[in-house]
Write a protein that holds these residues in place. Structure first.
Motif, PDB file in Angstrom:
ATOM      1  N   GLU A 211       0.841  -1.208   0.000  1.00 43.91           N
ATOM      2  CA  GLU A 211       0.000   0.000   0.000  1.00 43.91           C
ATOM      3  C   GLU A 211       0.870   1.250   0.000  1.00 43.91           C
ATOM      4  OE1 GLU A 211      -2.316  -0.683   3.577  1.00 43.91           O
ATOM      5  OE2 GLU A 211      -2.531  -2.765   2.918  1.00 43.91           O
ATOM      6  N   GLN A 212       1.914   1.244   0.830  1.00 44.74           N
ATOM      7  CA  GLN A 212       2.793   2.406   0.944  1.00 44.74           C
ATOM      8  C   GLN A 212       3.549   2.657  -0.359  1.00 44.74           C
ATOM      9  OE1 GLN A 212       2.879   4.475   3.402  1.00 44.74           O
ATOM     10  NE2 GLN A 212       1.941   3.376   5.102  1.00 44.74           N
ATOM     11  N   MET A 213       4.079   1.596  -0.946  1.00 47.94           N
ATOM     12  CA  MET A 213       4.892   1.758  -2.152  1.00 47.94           C
ATOM     13  C   MET A 213       4.062   2.222  -3.351  1.00 47.94           C
ATOM     14  SD  MET A 213       7.943   1.475  -1.445  1.00 47.94           S
ATOM     15  CE  MET A 213       9.310   0.680  -0.630  1.00 47.94           C
ATOM     16  N   ILE A 214       2.816   1.777  -3.411  1.00 46.37           N
ATOM     17  CA  ILE A 214       1.930   2.237  -4.479  1.00 46.37           C
ATOM     18  C   ILE A 214       1.571   3.709  -4.264  1.00 46.37           C
ATOM     19  CG2 ILE A 214      -0.402   1.990  -5.436  1.00 46.37           C
ATOM     20  CD1 ILE A 214      -0.115  -1.037  -5.029  1.00 46.37           C
ATOM     21  N   ALA A 215       1.226   4.075  -3.032  1.00 45.01           N
ATOM     22  CA  ALA A 215       0.852   5.460  -2.731  1.00 45.01           C
ATOM     23  C   ALA A 215       2.024   6.416  -2.935  1.00 45.01           C
ATOM     24  CB  ALA A 215       0.348   5.562  -1.296  1.00 45.01           C
ATOM     25  N   ASN A 216       3.240   5.986  -2.602  1.00 42.51           N
ATOM     26  CA  ASN A 216       4.419   6.840  -2.741  1.00 42.51           C
ATOM     27  C   ASN A 216       4.702   7.177  -4.202  1.00 42.51           C
ATOM     28  OD1 ASN A 216       6.524   8.316  -1.587  1.00 42.51           O
ATOM     29  ND2 ASN A 216       7.980   6.636  -1.753  1.00 42.51           N
ATOM     30  N   GLN A 217       4.162   6.361  -5.101  1.00 44.63           N
ATOM     31  CA  GLN A 217       4.260   6.648  -6.533  1.00 44.63           C
ATOM     32  C   GLN A 217       3.030   7.394  -7.053  1.00 44.63           C
ATOM     33  OE1 GLN A 217       5.770   3.162  -8.948  1.00 44.63           O
ATOM     34  NE2 GLN A 217       5.570   2.124  -6.975  1.00 44.63           N
ATOM     35  N   GLY A 218       2.105   7.701  -6.158  1.00 42.53           N
ATOM     36  CA  GLY A 218       0.890   8.404  -6.563  1.00 42.53           C
ATOM     37  C   GLY A 218      -0.211   7.485  -7.055  1.00 42.53           C
ATOM     38  N   GLY A 219      -0.050   6.177  -6.863  1.00 42.05           N
ATOM     39  CA  GLY A 219      -1.041   5.222  -7.347  1.00 42.05           C
ATOM     40  C   GLY A 219      -2.144   4.960  -6.340  1.00 42.05           C
ATOM     41  N   LEU A 220      -3.281   4.515  -6.839  1.00 42.49           N
ATOM     42  CA  LEU A 220      -4.430   4.183  -6.006  1.00 42.49           C
ATOM     43  C   LEU A 220      -4.499   2.679  -5.760  1.00 42.49           C
ATOM     44  CD1 LEU A 220      -7.171   6.419  -7.690  1.00 42.49           C
ATOM     45  CD2 LEU A 220      -5.730   6.963  -5.709  1.00 42.49           C
ATOM     46  N   TYR A 221      -5.101   2.325  -4.644  1.00 44.15           N
ATOM     47  CA  TYR A 221      -5.282   0.907  -4.304  1.00 44.15           C
ATOM     48  C   TYR A 221      -6.563   0.355  -4.922  1.00 44.15           C
ATOM     49  CZ  TYR A 221      -4.691  -3.207  -1.276  1.00 44.15           C
ATOM     50  OH  TYR A 221      -4.484  -4.484  -0.801  1.00 44.15           O
ATOM     51  N   VAL A 222      -7.596   1.198  -4.976  1.00 41.92           N
ATOM     52  CA  VAL A 222      -8.872   0.827  -5.603  1.00 41.92           C
ATOM     53  C   VAL A 222      -9.383   2.016  -6.401  1.00 41.92           C
ATOM     54  CG1 VAL A 222      -9.592  -0.936  -3.926  1.00 41.92           C
ATOM     55  CG2 VAL A 222     -10.109   1.474  -3.488  1.00 41.92           C
TER      56      VAL A 222
END
Length: 448
Positions: A211-222
């Motif tokens: 979750e952290q690594m996706i968010a740190n790239q500006g990506g969404l989880y859902v």
């Protein structure tokens, strides 16, 4: 025959009316509990053990000693998962608490549960000034501008590294790696210098870090702005952000620089303290113990991000405090007094100094007890700066989904499969399919 049928029907109707009456009693079904000297009793369930649990009871004891109207009874309920399971079983009964600590990924479940009274109710009534609290922390627990729970123990993810091993391997201990490729290069140098029994890098097998690594790239989880503008229908973890993360883990596993120490957080910490791994990702909540117990100089750094990308920041971890709705108003008001106490600058400063969690109150940083702690352990400042540098976006606010524990388990299985040699893209796509199935099932079961 007809008379018997009428009698049975009457009894069934009577039982249904009785059940309805009991369930409708709501606030009045649980009487106000008081001590012998007239203090309102507030049962508070918490889910922190060990030293963290001791810090909770110390805070509660200080509140109880600070006034003569309320007595908080702090009751340890085991892990976050165990506490939430217990709440599901006892909510609405006389054995349920007035206030409960719930981990951050339980937010959507709690909002939709019917168990809680939004914290905004008391904030508005009391004209409590939310601007005194950290917006980057509040943003996780706000939905549609309404604060549902009060942040309590707040952490984020950082990279921890062994400065002594960096020096010995010819790396600059004051200039830690910041990108995926820089971490990989440093990990190879570590392995080359210390041999194959030492790994350059590790990360606990837990869904939080994905979750952290996706968010740190500006990506969404859902989708639907991470579930914040509507009910999520599909996960995005297998988008390009998640794929970069999984590919990177796979590459380091293939070249032998990624250590596999499993799902237990303490196993990774033990490997780091035993100097069999030089860098690892961890929660700031454990940093105090790591720094204190290490026989070498510990360094801290921001989470690494994918090459060529500016870091967007981190999602807060930890938990918040929730107010139950089916308790007397007098008990709610007493509980609110305790909740306000937990947010006082001096209380937050002491809490942060004792635990390693962030203070949720801005003025806590001006308190001497926290200044002294940060002077003694400057490693804590890395996490503070990382949080303050975080841009508040749907990505860094974190996802709102009702099946987060289940989703994390799917991700954990996918990461474990990478350690077992699986293709990273196939692994993350499989996890995405399984999470989508969980989302669909949640939607079907909870359709209104």
């Amino acid at each position: 025959m007809g008379v018997e049928w009428v009698k049975k029907s009457f009894l069934v109707i009577l039982m249904m009316l009785l059940a309805f009456t009991m369930s409708a009693c709501g606030n009045t079904s649980k009487a106000v509990q008081k001590t012998e000297d007239g203090k309102v009793i507030v049962d508070f369930w918490y889910a922190l053990g060990g030293n963290l649990g001791e810090a909770v009871t110390q805070m509660v004891d200080e509140f109880n000693a600070s006034q003569d109207k309320v007595h908080v009874n702090a009751v340890y309920q085991g892990s976050y998962e165990e506490s939430l399971t217990q709440l599901r079983q006892l909510a609405g009964t006389s054995n349920a608490p007035a206030v409960v600590q719930v981990f951050e990924v339980g937010t959507k479940y709690m909002i939709e549960s019917g168990y809680i009274e939004p914290m905004q109710t008391f904030i508005d009534k009391d004209k409590f000034d939310l601007s005194q609290l950290e917006e980057n922390i509040l943003s996780y627990y706000k939905v549609d501008g309404k604060l549902y729970s009060m942040p309590f123990n707040t952490s984020n993810a950082i990279m921890v590294y062994n400065k002594d091993m960096f020096k010995q391997a010819g790396l600059d201990p004051e200039n830690p790696p910041r990108t995926f490729s820089e971490v990989s290069a440093a990990a190879k140098k570590i392995r080359s210098h210390f041999g194959t029994n030492v790994h350059g890098f590790s990360v606990v097998t837990h869904g939080w870090f994905t979750e952290q690594m996706i968010a740190n790239q500006g990506g969404l989880y859902v989708d639907n702005n991470n579930g914040r503008s509507g009910e999520p229908t599909a996960t995005s973890i297998n988008g390009e952000e998640g794929q970069r993360w999984f590919k990177w883990l796979h590459e380091m596993k293939q070249d032998g620089t990624l250590g596999d120490y499993g799902r237990a957080w303490d196993d990774h910490r033990a490997a780091f303290l035993g100097e069999t791994v030089a860098m690892y990702l961890d929660s700031t909540a454990s940093l105090a113990g790591t720094v204190t117990n290490a026989e070498f100089e510990v360094g801290t750094a921001f989470l690494p991000t994918a090459d060529g990308m500016d870091p967007q920041g981190v999602i807060v971890g930890g938990a918040s405090i929730w107010m139950m709705t089916d308790i007397p108003k007098e008990t709610q008001n007493a509980a609110w007094e305790f909740i306000k106490f937990t947010a006082k600058p001096e209380v937050q400063a002491k809490w942060a100094a004792n635990t390693g969690y962030f203070p949720i109150t801005k003025a806590a940083y001006d308190q001497d007890v926290l200044k002294d702690r940060y002077n003694e352990y400057p490693q804590f400042l890395t996490a503070v700066q990382q949080l303050q540098n975080t841009s508040v976006t749907p990505a860094t606010q974190g996802a709102l989904i009702g099946v987060f524990p289940e989703a994390r388990e799917k991700v954990v299985n996918a990461v474990e499969s990478i350690h077992g040699g699986a293709d990273p893209i196939e692994a993350i796509n499989k996890a995405a399919e399984e999470i989508n199935a969980e989302l669909e099932n949640y939607k079907r079961v909870n359709q209104k």
